[in-house]
Scaffold this active site. Structure first.
Site, PDB file in Angstrom:
ATOM      1  N   ARG A 121       0.823  -1.224   0.000  1.00  0.00           N
ATOM      2  CA  ARG A 121       0.000   0.000   0.000  1.00  0.00           C
ATOM      3  C   ARG A 121       0.852   1.266   0.000  1.00  0.00           C
ATOM      4  O   ARG A 121       0.425   2.323   0.442  1.00  0.00           O
ATOM      5  CB  ARG A 121      -0.969   0.035   1.185  1.00  0.00           C
ATOM      6  N   LYS A 143       4.067  11.798 -11.305  1.00  0.00           N
ATOM      7  CA  LYS A 143       3.246  10.946 -12.176  1.00  0.00           C
ATOM      8  C   LYS A 143       3.988   9.634 -12.376  1.00  0.00           C
ATOM      9  O   LYS A 143       5.123   9.629 -12.849  1.00  0.00           O
ATOM     10  CB  LYS A 143       3.030  11.605 -13.535  1.00  0.00           C
ATOM     11  N   GLU A 185      11.506  18.543 -24.391  1.00  0.00           N
ATOM     12  CA  GLU A 185      10.758  18.895 -23.165  1.00  0.00           C
ATOM     13  C   GLU A 185      11.343  20.164 -22.534  1.00  0.00           C
ATOM     14  O   GLU A 185      10.620  20.960 -21.945  1.00  0.00           O
ATOM     15  CB  GLU A 185      10.777  17.738 -22.150  1.00  0.00           C
ATOM     16  N   LYS A 234       8.437  23.471 -13.330  1.00  0.00           N
ATOM     17  CA  LYS A 234       7.502  22.357 -13.131  1.00  0.00           C
ATOM     18  C   LYS A 234       6.981  22.360 -11.692  1.00  0.00           C
ATOM     19  O   LYS A 234       5.789  22.115 -11.454  1.00  0.00           O
ATOM     20  CB  LYS A 234       8.154  21.018 -13.482  1.00  0.00           C
ATOM     21  N   GLU A 244      -3.573  17.262 -11.498  1.00  0.00           N
ATOM     22  CA  GLU A 244      -4.028  17.717 -12.815  1.00  0.00           C
ATOM     23  C   GLU A 244      -5.534  17.925 -12.904  1.00  0.00           C
ATOM     24  O   GLU A 244      -6.207  17.426 -13.806  1.00  0.00           O
ATOM     25  CB  GLU A 244      -3.538  16.768 -13.922  1.00  0.00           C
ATOM     26  N   ARG A 248      -2.164  21.992 -14.370  1.00  0.00           N
ATOM     27  CA  ARG A 248      -1.029  21.099 -14.647  1.00  0.00           C
ATOM     28  C   ARG A 248      -1.011  20.666 -16.117  1.00  0.00           C
ATOM     29  O   ARG A 248       0.050  20.346 -16.660  1.00  0.00           O
ATOM     30  CB  ARG A 248      -1.062  19.872 -13.720  1.00  0.00           C
ATOM     31  N   ASN A 252       1.606  19.770 -20.765  1.00  0.00           N
ATOM     32  CA  ASN A 252       1.431  18.923 -21.949  1.00  0.00           C
ATOM     33  C   ASN A 252       1.378  19.737 -23.230  1.00  0.00           C
ATOM     34  O   ASN A 252       0.806  19.298 -24.228  1.00  0.00           O
ATOM     35  CB  ASN A 252       0.157  18.081 -21.796  1.00  0.00           C
ATOM     36  N   HIS A 255       1.602  18.079 -26.587  1.00  0.00           N
ATOM     37  CA  HIS A 255       1.441  16.638 -26.383  1.00  0.00           C
ATOM     38  C   HIS A 255       0.152  16.063 -26.975  1.00  0.00           C
ATOM     39  O   HIS A 255       0.090  14.869 -27.244  1.00  0.00           O
ATOM     40  CB  HIS A 255       1.517  16.299 -24.892  1.00  0.00           C
ATOM     41  N   HIS A 259       0.976  12.734 -28.883  1.00  0.00           N
ATOM     42  CA  HIS A 259       0.494  11.391 -28.546  1.00  0.00           C
ATOM     43  C   HIS A 259      -0.118  10.711 -29.766  1.00  0.00           C
ATOM     44  O   HIS A 259       0.021   9.508 -29.963  1.00  0.00           O
ATOM     45  CB  HIS A 259      -0.501  11.456 -27.380  1.00  0.00           C
ATOM     46  N   HIS A 272       9.711  10.194 -28.077  1.00  0.00           N
ATOM     47  CA  HIS A 272       8.675  11.049 -27.492  1.00  0.00           C
ATOM     48  C   HIS A 272       9.007  12.524 -27.760  1.00  0.00           C
ATOM     49  O   HIS A 272       8.141  13.309 -28.164  1.00  0.00           O
ATOM     50  CB  HIS A 272       8.589  10.766 -25.993  1.00  0.00           C
TER      51      HIS A 272
END
Ligand code: NAD
Ligand code: GLY
Length: 368
Positions: A121, A143, A185, A234, A244, A248, A252, A255, A259, A272
Site C-alpha cells: 500500500r 506521475k 521537453e 515544473k 491535474e 497542470r 502537456n 502533447h 500522442h 517522445h
C-alpha cells in the site's frame, strides 16, 4: 569536484509530501548520505535496466541494496515487468519503512514509482534520473505509470518521491537522439514559462537561444542551471495542481498532437521528444490560424525548435486517423479534444471547442 543546488517541491496543503530535487555534477558519490538523510529505510531495492547497469554498475554503490535489472525499452513498461518488481521486493524482504530506488530514464522511473505506490500500500521511493527527459520532467512531479496494450500510461498514480538526485554526469553517455528528446521537453518550458506563474522571470527562451553550444556540449554549469530552471517551473505548476485538475495540463504543451503522432507510428519511428517537437509546431500553427498569437511569435517558436533540430521532417498524416488517435488519448474529456495553445509570448491557454478544419490544416501542413 562536486557542485549542486536544490529545488524544493512543496505541494499545496500537503506538507508531508515536500521533497528536494538535488541537481549537480558528481553528486551520486554522496548518495548513501542522501539516502540516510531523506529516508527511514534499512533496505533498498534499486530498479534499473540493462543499459544503465552496464554503464554504471561500477559507479553506483548503495549500502544494503539489492538490484533488479530490467530489459531496456518502453515495451517493457507493462504489467509483467511490474510483477517482476513486486517479486523482487518480496524476495528482498522490502518492508513498509524500506525504499525502492529508480535508477534510469523515464521508463524505469515511471514503473518503479508505480510499484512503490502500490507495494505494501505504498513504500518510499527515490528517483535517480539518468536521461535529460527524466531530469527535467518525468522524475519530477509524481506521475507514475505503466502502459496498457490499449494505450500509454493508462494505469498509474500520483505518488511523489522522497527526493530526486539528478547527477548531470550521467548525461554524458546519452546519444544525441536521446539528448534531443530531452531537449524537446526543455524547449517546451520556454513556451509555457509565464503560465507556470513562478515568481522568478527566467526568460528561459532567451537562455536557450544564447546558450545552444554550451547546452549541446553539456557544459556543467549551464546544464545544472537548465535542469534547475525546468524543475523550478515544473514545481510551480505541480505545487498548485498535483493531480491535474486544471493548470497542470499546461505541461502537456504540444502533447495532444504528439500522442497521436506516437500512436499512429506505433511508438517505433519517433522518440517522445521528436513527437513533442512536431506537436509544438502544430500547436503554433493552430494558434496562429485561430489568431491567438501573431506571426512573429509563431516564427520565433518554430525557430527555437529548429535551432536545436528537434522536429525533423514531419510526415504527411491522414487527418481523420490523426483526429481519431487524438480522441483516443486519455487526456480527452467527455470525448472532446483539448489543446494547450500559445496565446501570448511564453504563455499558453487550455483550449477546447476548436474548429475542426483548422485543426486538420495544422496537422496536414504544420509549417508556417
Ligand atoms: P527511457 O527511459 O526509455 O530512456 C531512453 C534510453 O536511454 C533507453 O534506452 C535507456 O536505457 C537509455 N539510457 C538511460 N540513461 C542513460 C544514460 N545515462 N546513458 C546512456 N543511455 C541511457 O526514456 P526517457 O526518454 O528517459 O523516458 C521516456 C518515458 O518517460 C516514457 O515512458 C514516458 O511515458 C515517460 N514520461 C513520464 C513523464 C512523467 O511525468 N512521469 C513525463 C514524460 C515522459
Ligand atoms: N509530464 C507532464 C506532467 O508531469 O504533468
Amino acid at each position: 569536484m562536486t557542485q549542486s543546488n536544490i529545488v524544493t517541491i512543496n505541494i499545496a496543503q500537503k506538507p508531508e509530501k515536500k521533497y528536494d530535487i538535488i541537481i549537480g555534477s558528481n553528486i551520486q558519490q554522496n548518495l548513501n548520505a542522501y539516502l540516510q538523510k531523506y529516508t527511514t529505510a534499512k533496505k533498498f531495492l534499486v530498479v534499473t535496466n540493462e543499459t544503465v547497469w552496464n554503464l554504471y554498475k561500477e559507479k553506483i554503490k548503495i549500502d544494503n541494496a539489492k538490484f533488479l535489472i530490467l530489459k531496456d525499452g518502453e515495451e517493457f513498461k507493462n504489467i509483467e515487468t511490474l510483477k517482476k518488481i513486486y517479486d523482487a521486493a518480496i524476495e528482498s524482504q522490502i518492508e513498509r519503512k524500506d525504499c525502492l530506488i529508480a535508477f534510469g530514464g523515464g521508463v524505469v522511473g515511471d514503473i518503479t514509482g508505480f510499484a512503490a505506490s502500490t507495494y505494501l500500500r505504498g513504500v518510499d521511493f527515490v528517483q535517480i534520473p539518468t536521461t535529460l527527459l527524466a531530469m527535467v520532467d518525468s522524475a519530477v512531479g509524481g506521475k507514475v505509470a505503466i502502459n496498457h496494450e490499449k494505450g500509454k500510461n493508462l494505469i498509474g498514480a500520483f505518488y511523489q518521491p522522497k527526493f530526486v538526485l539528478s547527477d548531470i554526469e550521467f548525461l554524458k553517455t546519452l546519444d544525441t537522439r536521446q539528448l534531443k528528446t530531452g531537449l524537446a521537453e526543455v524547449v517546451k518550458y520556454a513556451f509555457i514559462e509565464k503560465s507556470c506563474a513562478c515568481e522568478l522571470n527566467y526568460r528561459f527562451f532567451d537562455f536557450l537561444h544564447a546558450n545552444k553550444e554550451k547546452i549541446v556540449n553539456l557544459d556543467t554549469n549551464t546544464i545544472i542551471r537548465l535542469v534547475n530552471i525546468c524543475c523550478t517551473l515544473k514545481a510551480c505548476v505541480v505545487e498548485k495542481d498535483e493531480t491535474e485538475k486544471g493548470q497542470r495540463a499546461i505541461l502537456n504543451f504540444g502533447h495532444t498532437f504528439a500522442h497521436a503522432i506516437e500512436a499512429l507510428t506505433h511508438y517505433t519511428i519517433f522518440t517522445h521528444g521528436e513527437a513533442v517537437a512536431m506537436g509544438m509546431k502544430m500547436a503554433f500553427k493552430l494558434a496562429l490560424s485561430l489568431k491567438m498569437i501573431d506571426k512573429d511569435y509563431a516564427y520565433a517558436g518554430n525557430e527555437l525548435i529548429d535551432k536545436y533540430e528537434l522536429a525533423g521532417t514531419i510526415p504527411k498524416f491522414d487527418s481523420q486517423k490523426f483526429l481519431d488517435a487524438m480522441l483516443l488519448d486519455k487526456k480527452t474529456e467527455s470525448h472532446k479534444l483539448r489543446f494547450i495553445l500559445p496565446d501570448a509570448d511564453f504563455k499558453v491557454k487550455i483550449t477546447t471547442d476548436v474548429n475542426e478544419t483548422k485543426i486538420i490544416s495544422s496537422i496536414i501542413n504544420p509549417n508556417l
